[in-house]
Structure formats: C-alpha cells, structure tokens
Design an enzyme around this catalytic site. Structure first.
Site, PDB file in Angstrom:
ATOM      1  N   GLU A  27       7.646  11.980  30.088  1.00 17.13           N
ATOM      2  CA  GLU A  27       8.195  10.668  30.438  1.00 17.13           C
ATOM      3  C   GLU A  27       7.115   9.591  30.414  1.00 17.13           C
ATOM      4  O   GLU A  27       7.348   8.468  29.972  1.00 17.13           O
ATOM      5  CB  GLU A  27       8.888  10.695  31.798  1.00 17.13           C
ATOM      6  CG  GLU A  27       9.461   9.341  32.152  1.00 17.13           C
ATOM      7  CD  GLU A  27      10.780   9.383  32.897  1.00 17.13           C
ATOM      8  OE1 GLU A  27      11.307   8.299  33.176  1.00 17.13           O
ATOM      9  OE2 GLU A  27      11.281  10.480  33.196  1.00 17.13           O
ATOM     10  N   THR A  28       5.923   9.934  30.871  1.00 15.35           N
ATOM     11  CA  THR A  28       4.820   8.978  30.833  1.00 15.35           C
ATOM     12  C   THR A  28       4.499   8.589  29.399  1.00 15.35           C
ATOM     13  O   THR A  28       4.360   7.402  29.079  1.00 15.35           O
ATOM     14  CB  THR A  28       3.581   9.563  31.543  1.00 15.35           C
ATOM     15  OG1 THR A  28       3.925   9.847  32.911  1.00 15.35           O
ATOM     16  CG2 THR A  28       2.414   8.602  31.500  1.00 15.35           C
TER      17      THR A  28
END
Length: 151
Positions: free
Chosen positions: A71-72
C-alpha cells in the site's frame, strides 16, 4: 537505469523523487516498518523493508506488513503521478502470500497498470533477497484535488 528525477515545468532544477518518496513517509507507518525507497517514479517505485521487527509470532514476515509495504508503494507512486496539489487515497488492495521469509530485507516493486486522471492502479511484487516471490498485491488509488488548507 531508471531516472529518479523529474523536471518541474516551472523550474530548471530536478526533483529527486527517491528523496521525496522517503520524505513522504517520515512519521508514518512506513517509517515504523523501516521502509526505504530505492527507486521512485509514477511508472515504477521500489522499496525495501526489513523482516526483523515486522514478523508474526512464528518468526515469519507478517502478512499485514507485506500489505502495508504494498500500500505504501502504490500510494506513493500514485501521489507522484497525481502531482502537486493532488492527493492519492487507497480504494482497494488485495494480496496473495506465496511463501514466507524469516530474515533479511524484502523488496517491493510497484509497476503501474493504469495511470489516469482519477484512478491509478499498481501491481506490487514483494521478493526476498534471493529473488523468490513472497507476495503479489494489487492496489487502486483515487486521485483527487487536495483540500484547501485553513488560514
């Protein structure tokens, strides 16, 4: 070799996108997980994360840490694509965990699948130090204008 800089349309100075990506995560979960960006751009973004400190009780890399890495990567890549004055927010993420890791660094590589005006989607592949695929993830982010700041 990927160019990790971009030219600003209003200035002749280059922006170091790897430094920008690392600055974006200061004070966030990414920093707590030890995520370090090594390549950055809207089309492809790469970061490493240690297994140590990000494991579950059996000593394996925690699946949630893998998803947080994915997600980062996708969110930062989408933010770089969105550009100044816009933000990226996650809409959907999924992950398939293929094998475990007990030590070392893992590397996440996010490759753009679609970069539009309102959506950006990435495939994220996480590998161990031997190049074994640990996790495959897909993330879609909504791109929108930043909210005005209060004066």
């Amino acid at each position: 070799m990927t160019d990790n800089t971009t030219q600003s349309p209003d200035a002749s100075s280059a922006i170091d996108l790897v430094a920008l990506a690392n600055d974006i995560t200061v004070g966030t979960l990414g920093e707590k997980l030890g995520i370090t960006f090594v390549e950055a751009g809207p089309e492809r973004i790469v970061a490493t994360m240690p297994v140590a400190g990000n494991n579950q009780p059996y000593g394996l890399l925690h699946g949630g840490a893998s998803v947080a890495l994915a997600e980062t990567l996708g969110s930062v890549g989408a933010a770089l694509h969105a550009g100044e004055g816009r933000i990226a927010v996650g809409l959907d993420i999924n992950a398939t965990h293929h094998r475990g890791a007990r030590s070392g660094l893992v590397t996440g590589t996010a490759t753009a699948l679609s970069l539009g005006r309102t959506l950006a989607s990435y495939e994220v592949v996480i590998t161990d130090q031997d190049g074994n695929r640990l996790c495959t993830s897909r993330i879609t982010c909504l791109l929108r204008d930043s909210a005005p700041t209060a004066k």
